[in-house]
Design a protein around this motif. Structure first.
Motif, PDB file in Angstrom:
ATOM      1  N   UNK A  71       0.865  -1.185   0.000  1.00  0.00           N
ATOM      2  CA  UNK A  71       0.000   0.000   0.000  1.00  0.00           C
ATOM      3  C   UNK A  71       0.904   1.239   0.000  1.00  0.00           C
ATOM      4  N   UNK A  72       0.709   2.167  -0.950  1.00  0.00           N
ATOM      5  CA  UNK A  72       1.563   3.363  -0.998  1.00  0.00           C
ATOM      6  C   UNK A  72       1.414   4.200   0.281  1.00  0.00           C
ATOM      7  N   UNK A  73       2.524   4.660   0.803  1.00  0.00           N
ATOM      8  CA  UNK A  73       2.465   5.448   2.050  1.00  0.00           C
ATOM      9  C   UNK A  73       1.676   6.744   1.862  1.00  0.00           C
ATOM     10  N   UNK A  74       1.717   7.286   0.662  1.00  0.00           N
ATOM     11  CA  UNK A  74       0.938   8.517   0.417  1.00  0.00           C
ATOM     12  C   UNK A  74      -0.548   8.250   0.652  1.00  0.00           C
ATOM     13  N   UNK A  75      -1.008   7.040   0.299  1.00  0.00           N
ATOM     14  CA  UNK A  75      -2.406   6.685   0.524  1.00  0.00           C
ATOM     15  C   UNK A  75      -2.655   6.487   2.018  1.00  0.00           C
ATOM     16  N   UNK A 125     -13.659   8.261   2.967  1.00  0.00           N
ATOM     17  CA  UNK A 125     -14.249   9.103   1.920  1.00  0.00           C
ATOM     18  C   UNK A 125     -14.373   8.281   0.639  1.00  0.00           C
ATOM     19  N   UNK A 126     -15.271   8.695  -0.261  1.00  0.00           N
ATOM     20  CA  UNK A 126     -15.392   7.994  -1.552  1.00  0.00           C
ATOM     21  C   UNK A 126     -14.092   8.019  -2.351  1.00  0.00           C
ATOM     22  N   UNK A 127     -13.324   9.098  -2.221  1.00  0.00           N
ATOM     23  CA  UNK A 127     -12.056   9.192  -2.968  1.00  0.00           C
ATOM     24  C   UNK A 127     -11.078   8.118  -2.505  1.00  0.00           C
ATOM     25  N   UNK A 128     -11.010   7.905  -1.172  1.00  0.00           N
ATOM     26  CA  UNK A 128     -10.073   6.902  -0.647  1.00  0.00           C
ATOM     27  C   UNK A 128     -10.567   5.494  -0.960  1.00  0.00           C
ATOM     28  N   UNK A 129     -11.888   5.309  -0.984  1.00  0.00           N
ATOM     29  CA  UNK A 129     -12.419   4.006  -1.373  1.00  0.00           C
ATOM     30  C   UNK A 129     -12.060   3.708  -2.836  1.00  0.00           C
ATOM     31  N   UNK A 130     -12.130   4.734  -3.673  1.00  0.00           N
ATOM     32  CA  UNK A 130     -11.763   4.552  -5.087  1.00  0.00           C
ATOM     33  C   UNK A 130     -10.280   4.191  -5.218  1.00  0.00           C
ATOM     34  N   UNK A 131      -9.415   4.849  -4.427  1.00  0.00           N
ATOM     35  CA  UNK A 131      -7.982   4.494  -4.438  1.00  0.00           C
ATOM     36  C   UNK A 131      -7.814   3.003  -4.142  1.00  0.00           C
ATOM     37  N   UNK A 132      -8.555   2.539  -3.128  1.00  0.00           N
ATOM     38  CA  UNK A 132      -8.440   1.160  -2.644  1.00  0.00           C
ATOM     39  C   UNK A 132      -8.954   0.163  -3.686  1.00  0.00           C
ATOM     40  N   UNK A 133     -10.000   0.526  -4.401  1.00  0.00           N
ATOM     41  CA  UNK A 133     -10.657  -0.419  -5.310  1.00  0.00           C
ATOM     42  C   UNK A 133     -10.147  -0.352  -6.746  1.00  0.00           C
ATOM     43  N   UNK A 134      -9.436   0.710  -7.104  1.00  0.00           N
ATOM     44  CA  UNK A 134      -9.086   0.892  -8.523  1.00  0.00           C
ATOM     45  C   UNK A 134      -7.666   0.493  -8.883  1.00  0.00           C
ATOM     46  N   UNK A 135      -6.755   0.505  -7.912  1.00  0.00           N
ATOM     47  CA  UNK A 135      -5.346   0.265  -8.247  1.00  0.00           C
ATOM     48  C   UNK A 135      -4.680  -0.598  -7.179  1.00  0.00           C
ATOM     49  N   UNK A 136      -3.942  -1.624  -7.617  1.00  0.00           N
ATOM     50  CA  UNK A 136      -3.079  -2.382  -6.704  1.00  0.00           C
ATOM     51  C   UNK A 136      -1.623  -2.100  -7.073  1.00  0.00           C
ATOM     52  N   UNK A 137      -0.787  -1.995  -6.043  1.00  0.00           N
ATOM     53  CA  UNK A 137       0.629  -1.694  -6.256  1.00  0.00           C
ATOM     54  C   UNK A 137       1.509  -2.828  -5.713  1.00  0.00           C
ATOM     55  N   UNK A 138       2.640  -3.027  -6.373  1.00  0.00           N
ATOM     56  CA  UNK A 138       3.579  -4.075  -5.978  1.00  0.00           C
ATOM     57  C   UNK A 138       5.014  -3.570  -6.077  1.00  0.00           C
ATOM     58  N   UNK A 139       5.874  -4.247  -5.315  1.00  0.00           N
ATOM     59  CA  UNK A 139       7.321  -4.038  -5.430  1.00  0.00           C
ATOM     60  C   UNK A 139       7.903  -5.306  -6.058  1.00  0.00           C
ATOM     61  N   UNK A 141       0.859   5.158  13.540  1.00  0.00           N
ATOM     62  CA  UNK A 141       1.702   6.123  12.835  1.00  0.00           C
ATOM     63  C   UNK A 141       1.731   5.785  11.342  1.00  0.00           C
ATOM     64  N   UNK A 142       1.144   6.637  10.504  1.00  0.00           N
ATOM     65  CA  UNK A 142       1.114   6.310   9.069  1.00  0.00           C
ATOM     66  C   UNK A 142       2.500   6.186   8.446  1.00  0.00           C
ATOM     67  N   UNK A 143       3.501   6.803   9.089  1.00  0.00           N
ATOM     68  CA  UNK A 143       4.865   6.704   8.535  1.00  0.00           C
ATOM     69  C   UNK A 143       5.445   5.296   8.713  1.00  0.00           C
ATOM     70  N   UNK A 144       4.725   4.442   9.469  1.00  0.00           N
ATOM     71  CA  UNK A 144       5.162   3.048   9.596  1.00  0.00           C
ATOM     72  C   UNK A 144       4.231   2.102   8.849  1.00  0.00           C
ATOM     73  N   UNK A 145       3.271   2.650   8.104  1.00  0.00           N
ATOM     74  CA  UNK A 145       2.287   1.836   7.384  1.00  0.00           C
ATOM     75  C   UNK A 145       2.612   1.806   5.895  1.00  0.00           C
ATOM     76  N   UNK A 146       2.304   0.683   5.259  1.00  0.00           N
ATOM     77  CA  UNK A 146       2.527   0.580   3.823  1.00  0.00           C
ATOM     78  C   UNK A 146       4.001   0.696   3.483  1.00  0.00           C
ATOM     79  N   UNK A 147       4.282   1.142   2.267  1.00  0.00           N
ATOM     80  CA  UNK A 147       5.681   1.241   1.811  1.00  0.00           C
ATOM     81  C   UNK A 147       5.905   2.608   1.160  1.00  0.00           C
ATOM     82  N   UNK A 148       7.155   3.100   1.177  1.00  0.00           N
ATOM     83  CA  UNK A 148       7.425   4.381   0.510  1.00  0.00           C
ATOM     84  C   UNK A 148       7.033   4.298  -0.974  1.00  0.00           C
ATOM     85  N   UNK A 149       6.348   5.314  -1.457  1.00  0.00           N
ATOM     86  CA  UNK A 149       5.864   5.289  -2.852  1.00  0.00           C
ATOM     87  C   UNK A 149       6.984   5.001  -3.853  1.00  0.00           C
TER      88      UNK A 149
END
Ligand SMILES: [Zn+2]
Length: 293
Positions: A187-191, A255-269, A212-220
């Motif tokens: 999950x992108x840290x920006x999200x 918010x609907x915008x954050x739900x759209x982020x979650x449902x529209x794109x998956x990210x990988x390393x 702490x969001x700075x410990x969640x997900x991964x750096x974009x």
């Protein structure tokens, strides 16, 4: 005619095999379910393996499960959600859920995180050698949000990915199979920053607001691969609903915008093969890119 048959068979991608390795029933759906749905819909054989039965997870208000029945109910939810997503085989190893970081369940003698790494790796190697996936993915090294079981599964999967193709590996009696690509779902840290800011605003005293969001997900900037999963949102919603014992991530969307982020794109390393010198940022839009299948 032969040429057309070859071309057609490629477009349905029937040779593609994908393995997703997780720790708890629901991780496969809540984390990256749309990626599984997408590849299954395109004709790939999609497999999941899950380390535990989620024995000590939360029980959502809407569920009739009790602490005594939770593991059996969650096991069934895992199989049922797999069917909704088009997963060909949902494998469960049956280790004991270790609970959230710092909880007393971490010290249970049967806890997954207490299982020696060699033993966990051998299970995943057997799965890879049996199913022969070209692509394997799991949690990022931080486990998405620091869950000790996720971190244990991520480490085991990376070791197993390399051991599976190694003829000198002694932990499995099956024929070696070398997968071609290893990914961490991230999950992108920006999200995460946007999510947690919204959680804190909505309810400053909630548990989510304390993380702490700075410990969640991964750096974009570490993300390499971006998948358009927007066509699969409705199936994803259905699969999420199957996990009745768990609070739906969609119910916590601020918010609907954050739900759209979650449902529209998956990210990988992409972990293996590593990016070439000079490559950076998003370099792929398909986990099978470059494999010729
Ligand atoms: Zn989990």
């Amino acid at each position: 005619m032969g040429a057309f048959v070859a071309s057609d068979s490629k477009t349905v991608n029937s040779e593609r095999r994908l393995l997703c390795v997780v720790a708890h029933p629901d991780d496969e759906t809540f984390g990256s379910g749309s990626t599984l749905i997408k590849y299954a819909a395109e004709g790939a054989s999609v497999f999941t393996s899950c380390a535990t039965r989620g024995d000590v997870g939360e029980i959502a208000d809407r569920s009739d499960a009790t602490p005594e029945t939770l593991s059996a109910v969650r096991e069934q939810e895992y199989y049922d959600a797999g069917k909704v997503m088009g997963v060909k085989q949902s494998i469960l190893y049956g280790f004991r859920d270790s609970g959230m970081a710092g909880s007393p369940d971490n010290d249970h003698p049967n806890a997954y995180i207490k299982v020696p790494m060699d033993e966990v790796v051998a299970k995943v190697v057997d799965t890879i050698r049996e199913l022969k996936p070209q692509v394997v993915f799991t949690f990022d090294e931080g486990g998405g949000y620091g869950h000790p079981d996720h971190i244990h599964a991520s480490e085991a999967t990376k070791l197993a990915y390399f051991a599976a193709g190694d003829p000198s590996y002694e932990g499995s009696t099956l024929e070696p199979w070398k997968p071609s690509k290893l990914y961490y779902h991230g999950f992108p840290r920006s999200m995460m920053r946007k999510w947690f800011a919204a959680f804190a605003e909505a309810d400053p005293d909630s548990d989510l607001a304390k993380l702490d969001p700075e410990e969640m997900g991964v750096p974009d900037e570490t993300l390499t691969t971006e998948l358009d999963i927007s066509a699969h949102a409705e199936t994803r919603r259905k699969a999420i609903e199957v996990h009745q014992t768990q609070y739906s991530p969609l119910d916590r969307m601020p918010s609907p915008e954050l739900e759209a982020d979650f449902l529209n794109t998956d990210f990988f390393i992409r972990v293996d093969p590593p990016l070439a010198d000079g490559e950076s940022g998003i370099v792929e839009t398909d986990l099978f890119e470059g494999l010729g299948i």
